[in-house]
Design a protein around this motif. Structure first.
Motif, PDB file in Angstrom:
ATOM      1  N   ASN A  63      -7.890   9.976  -1.152  1.00  0.00           N
ATOM      2  CA  ASN A  63      -8.444   8.657  -0.858  1.00  0.00           C
ATOM      3  C   ASN A  63      -9.926   8.707  -0.510  1.00  0.00           C
ATOM      4  OD1 ASN A  63      -6.039   7.419  -1.332  1.00  0.00           O
ATOM      5  ND2 ASN A  63      -5.428   7.296   0.804  1.00  0.00           N
TER       6      ASN A  63
ATOM      7  N   ARG B 181      -5.815   2.866   0.629  1.00  0.00           N
ATOM      8  CA  ARG B 181      -4.443   2.802   0.119  1.00  0.00           C
ATOM      9  C   ARG B 181      -4.287   1.725  -0.958  1.00  0.00           C
ATOM     10  NH1 ARG B 181      -3.153   3.910   5.609  1.00  0.00           N
ATOM     11  NH2 ARG B 181      -2.800   1.707   6.082  1.00  0.00           N
TER      12      ARG B 181
ATOM     13  N   ALA C 204       0.181   7.068   3.065  1.00  0.00           N
ATOM     14  CA  ALA C 204      -1.008   7.910   3.123  1.00  0.00           C
ATOM     15  C   ALA C 204      -0.666   9.319   2.680  1.00  0.00           C
ATOM     16  CB  ALA C 204      -1.575   7.924   4.552  1.00  0.00           C
TER      17      ALA C 204
ATOM     18  N   GLU D 258      -8.959   3.184   5.857  1.00  0.00           N
ATOM     19  CA  GLU D 258      -7.664   3.697   5.414  1.00  0.00           C
ATOM     20  C   GLU D 258      -6.875   2.615   4.677  1.00  0.00           C
ATOM     21  OE1 GLU D 258      -5.801   5.187   8.890  1.00  0.00           O
ATOM     22  OE2 GLU D 258      -7.104   6.946   9.047  1.00  0.00           O
TER      23      GLU D 258
ATOM     24  N   ALA E  18       0.836  -1.193   0.000  1.00  0.00           N
ATOM     25  CA  ALA E  18       0.000   0.000   0.000  1.00  0.00           C
ATOM     26  C   ALA E  18       0.869   1.240   0.000  1.00  0.00           C
ATOM     27  CB  ALA E  18      -0.911   0.005   1.228  1.00  0.00           C
TER      28      ALA E  18
END
Length: 970
Positions: free
Chosen positions: A449, A435, A128, A431, A125
């Motif tokens: 996102n 990702r 962030a 989250e 991933a």
């Protein structure tokens, strides 16, 4: 062995030196050596001229700015002029090593070949958005060094530091208050420790390094799966899994200096995470890599995606097929719970061949069972159902909903999870899922996102009845830390991949996923052989299309495009609409298309004063009668790219279609979707009033032929991804040149050296964004980022006038996009060597200064001083009293005080800043009702002579004040 001190917090006063890294534009590692961008040459003069900068450290490809403050180090980074050289082709993954069998059960050397095979690629991933930073402290300790980390593994970092620094291990001390809580934290700590120790020993001084989190040059994991499945009942005969992974990249200091790093071969991921949970007759797991650790998430992604392929190949429902071959009753119970919560409807294999059209929806299932090591080894089960939407029109891929279930073998776990802990688990899952949906590569990639996985899309469940005889039927207790990517989220990637296949028929075998992957696969599948052959002469067709578009601009009239019924808002996915909202924010659509003084958003009516007359902005809400509700996408795109109304009229270039034409098709589609999803408002705007001959719209065809090229932005291959992204936003949707470029006698933006060199809009001077800027201090990338994000820069002032609402819109964009804009604009500036350095001097006392030569003698300097002291000093002089509200902008660095004319300053003094870009800045009152024209004139003269004493006095000040008083507030 290196000494490891007791953990200490990284706090207290920071040392005297500070450092920031300048990273290569490409970090890459082929498993054996560094193959990213290499330093070819560097010019440090501009960076070293920055006050407070001590040195620009260079060792092979490692470059760092060392300064007396972190602010100085950050500001100097973009000023170093570096040329990077890219690695030649062929530096890919090294040749695979000999295969090693890790687990084998029931295999026979004479077995028939596998019926099904597939290869999966796990990139992991991405970090962030808005990655955090960590601060590392390093100081010399005799001939050695001591490093303080916010987190890390001192026992692992210390020996590697000794190799890097060529020191005995006992001269290296590494301290940390806690171990890392994720693989990313471990990489961050190792990255920072090596660089900080290297710089500290070089300077022989204590040093603080601030490093961005998430920097990684690691190689992906390849997983090769194969199976043989019996016919009839679908007996699972044989399963093979081979892992291929190169040695992981060393931390930054070792990587960029190309020093050896003592990496010990890590263990392969635990076999319980690698071997399948299903009842295969024979299993073989092997490794062909360097023995580097294989993420458990990668193994589950390959296994569960492959099992979905096996099920669909045999014509079976994926959930029912799992239950038929899963011997674990706890896992089976969890699968039933999640499938029931998701209202899963059994279906056979699908071989979808969807045709482009409305949004495609699909759902996928995945399951995992593993041993979780927190706080002690316990068995963990997870099951996920993911629902995705793919919009063929815009190429947007999003997760619309996910149902996740988790069970853990922990007799001490609470039967009921507190609501706060459940919400935290839901957000953690969201989250992790976000990702997995990576932004498409390219200049039109939006790093948001929330658009791809909306908040509230994730729901977690737990088994309601515990298995007997044990009492482990709950989500883990709050004491059990389940991080994204841990046991709870292991099935997420496979669930998304399986859902994408269910929606589109495209099997994505590389994570993370993107809409571009789906779009390319669908296009390749749909392209007939004849079309593929035509691509060899595609340039000819492109040239013909470009010629046709250019000639069409010369037509004095264009045919109308038939109206349509207002489109159904459900035609587009939520992700596409959210992307369109971001495009609208970048383009400041609402700023121009909303009348001042409380107008309805996007309903038009804003009067734009031009040298040719007054133009009123149009209603762009989806109202069929007065807005664009009956516009098809073809009509909308023609207006945006060619400046032609739906009814065939030419549009005035005050509507910046010269910039909007550079937008890509996905962004254009998304903007249309967003506008059509907004509330319809009936609002008829006044007719524009231009003087002859500019009121003759057919003449605009000739204007377009001279000054407009309807071409989509093409990235510069010699520039970085960030630079191209910033250029795309600035030159395209952001249409910065519409205000910040001067115009010729026909109202067209001047190009070449004049581009972005300053302009006039609504009576306001839009300053230059290039080397011709009048700012007393250069605009650095970091200062531009802060200004565009918040509306304030301590070295330049506060956004006012038309720029305030623009910044308010930009502040809602993802941080990465604002950073890209700042990066591009900063590249247009000049080195600060020849710039004034007034901003680095102490704040001047408000004392009268002799009038500059040529200043009108009627101006009373003493009067200006009294006015400033009474009305301005409380907010604009540091240390003059308590801060009442907002920020204290310094006037000595304000661009308006140093400008060639006082026009902007006149408007701010008279009308104030009633609606700042950011509420935290505080508003500024206007003085139009309390100061006369003569008093404003005196105040302006005082500000000019006090805060810009090296600039000539302004002329015609009273006339400019009178004109500013007549103009409406902005």
């Amino acid at each position: 062995m290196p000494s490891v001190a007791e953990p200490v917090p990284v706090s207290g006063a920071l040392p005297g030196l500070h450092a920031r890294l300048i990273l290569p534009p490409v970090l890459d590692w082929n498993g054996e050596r560094y193959c990213g961008a290499r330093l070819q040459r560097i010019d440090t003069a501009a960076a070293l001229s920055r006050p407070g900068v001590r040195e620009v450290f260079v060792r092979r490809h490692l470059v760092a700015v060392i300064a007396e403050s972190d602010e100085a180090a950050r500001a100097a980074r973009p000023l170093a002029r570096i040329r990077w050289r890219y690695a030649p082709p062929g530096d890919g993954l090294p040749q695979q090593r000999q295969r090693k069998v890790l687990l084998q059960r029931g295999m026979d050397a004479g077995d028939a070949p596998d019926l099904l095979t597939a290869q999966y690629r796990w990139q992991g991933a991405p970090a962030a958005s808005g990655a955090a930073t960590l601060t590392i402290l390093a100081r010399p300790m005799g001939p050695g060094v001591c490093v303080d980390l916010p987190y890390g593994n001192p026992g692992q970092i210390g020996p590697a530091l000794a190799v890097l620094l060529q020191l005995p291990p006992d001269l290296v001390q590494v301290r940390s208050p806690r171990p890392p809580q994720s693989d990313q934290e471990a990489r961050d700590a190792a990255n920072g420790a090596g660089v900080a120790a290297l710089l500290s020993l070089h300077c022989r001084a204590a040093l603080s390094l601030v490093l961005e989190s998430g920097i990684d040059a690691g190689q992906p994991t390849l997983l090769q799966a194969g199976a043989r499945v019996g016919v009839g009942a679908g007996r699972l005969e044989r399963y093979r899994l081979n892992l291929v992974q190169a040695r992981p990249a060393p931390p930054l200091a070792w990587l960029l200096t190309e020093r050896p790093h003592p990496i010990d071969d890590a263990d392969i991921a635990p076999l319980d995470a690698l071997q399948p949970p299903y009842a295969w007759d024979a299993v073989e797991i092997s490794s062909s890599g360097d023995g580097a650790a294989t993420p458990a998430a990668a193994a589950v992604f390959a296994q569960e995606s492959f099992f979905d392929e096996v099920a669909r190949h045999g014509g079976h429902d994926p959930v029912a097929y799992r239950l038929a071959h899963l011997p674990d009753p706890t896992g089976a119970r969890l699968i039933r719970l999640v499938s029931q919560a998701a209202a899963w409807q059994a279906r056979g294999a699908r071989s979808p061949s969807p045709s482009p059209g409305p949004v495609m929806h699909g759902r996928g299932f995945a399951y995992a069972s593993t041993i979780e090591q927190a706080p002690q080894p316990v068995q963990s089960w997870s099951a996920w159902v993911a629902e995705v939407a793919y919009d063929p029109a815009s190429g947007e891929l999003s997760v619309t909903r996910a149902i996740a279930g988790h069970d853990v073998q922990d007799a001490a776990a609470d039967a009921a999870l507190p609501p706060a802990a459940r919400r935290a688990l839901d957000e953690q899952a969201r989250e992790a899922m976000a990702r997995l949906i990576a932004p498409d590569a390219g200049v039109d990639a939006w790093a948001n996102n929330d658009a791809r996985v909306p908040p509230g899309a994730i729901t977690t469940h737990r088994p309601s009845v515990p298995d007997t005889p044990r009492e482990a039927a709950s989500l883990p207790s709050p004491e059990v830390q389940l991080k994204a990517g841990g046991a709870f989220t292991l099935p997420a990637a496979a669930a998304v991949a399986n859902a994408i296949f269910d929606a589109t028929g495209v099997r994505l075998r590389e994570a993370p996923f993107s809409g571009a992957q789906v779009r390319l696969a669908l296009a390749e599948r749909a392209a007939p052989p004849a079309k593929r052959r035509w691509r060899t002469a595609g340039w000819l067709g492109g040239a013909a299309a470009a010629l046709g578009a250019t000639l069409s601009l010369a037509l004095p009239w264009r045919p109308a495009i038939a109206p349509i019924p207002p489109p159904d808002p459900n035609l587009y996915s939520a992700a596409t609409i959210e992307r369109g909202r971001l495009v609208a924010l970048a383009g400041d659509c609402m700023v121009c298309h909303t009348a001042p003084g409380g107008g309805i958003p996007n309903a038009g009516g804003h009067a734009l004063d031009t040298p040719f007359g007054t133009i009123y902005t149009t209603n762009i809400t989806p109202d069929p009668a007065t807005g664009i509700g009956n516009w098809s996408y073809a009509a909308f795109e023609r207006a945006m790219r060619e400046g032609v109304h739906r009814d065939g009229r030419n549009l005035y270039p005050a509507f910046p279609y010269t910039a909007y034409a550079k937008m890509t098709e996905p962004d254009m589609q998304a903007l249309y979707a967003y506008l059509m999803a907004q509330p319809a408002v009936e609002s008829k705007v006044p007719e524009s009033s231009l003087r002859f001959p500019f009121n003759l719209r057919p003449l605009l065809s000739g204007w377009k032929l001279l000054f407009h090229k309807p071409e989509v932005y093409q990235p510069d291959p010699d520039r970085s991804v960030m630079w191209n992204r910033g250029a795309y936003l600035v030159e395209g949707a952001g249409h910065c040149a519409a205000c910040h470029s001067p115009r010729n006698a026909l109202g067209a933006e001047k190009k070449g050296l004049y581009h972005l060199s300053g302009g006039v809009v609504d009576g306001w001077d839009a300053p230059s964004l290039t080397a011709s800027s009048k700012s007393p201090q250069p605009w650095t990338e970091d200062e531009l980022f802060a200004y565009l994000r918040t509306g304030f820069s301590a070295r330049h002032g506060v956004a006012a006038g038309p720029m305030a609402p623009v910044v308010s819109e930009l502040g809602q964009l993802p941080a990465e996009d604002v950073r890209a804009i700042a990066h591009y604009i900063a590249s247009l500036g000049r080195p600060p060597a020849a710039r004034a350095t007034a901003a680095d001097r102490p704040e001047p006392a408000p004392a009268p200064v002799p009038a500059a030569a040529g200043a009108p003698q009627s101006i009373d300097t003493a009067s200006g001083k009294r006015l400033f002291t009474g009305a301005c000093a409380a907010c604009h002089i540091e240390g003059s009293g308590p801060a009442l509200f907002g920020v204290r902008p310094s006037l000595k660095v304000n661009t308006n005080v140093h400008a060639d004319t006082p026009d902007n300053l006149v408007k701010v003094i008279l009308h104030g800043i009633p609606e700042p870009a950011n509420a935290d800045l505080g508003y500024m009152p206007g003085f139009a009702n309390s100061l006369s024209d003569a008093q404003v004139r005196d105040l302006l003269h005082y500000l000019r002579t006090t805060f810009a004493p090296d600039k000539p006095a302004w002329t015609d000040v009273e006339e400019r004040v009178a004109a500013g008083r007549r103009q409406p507030k902005h």
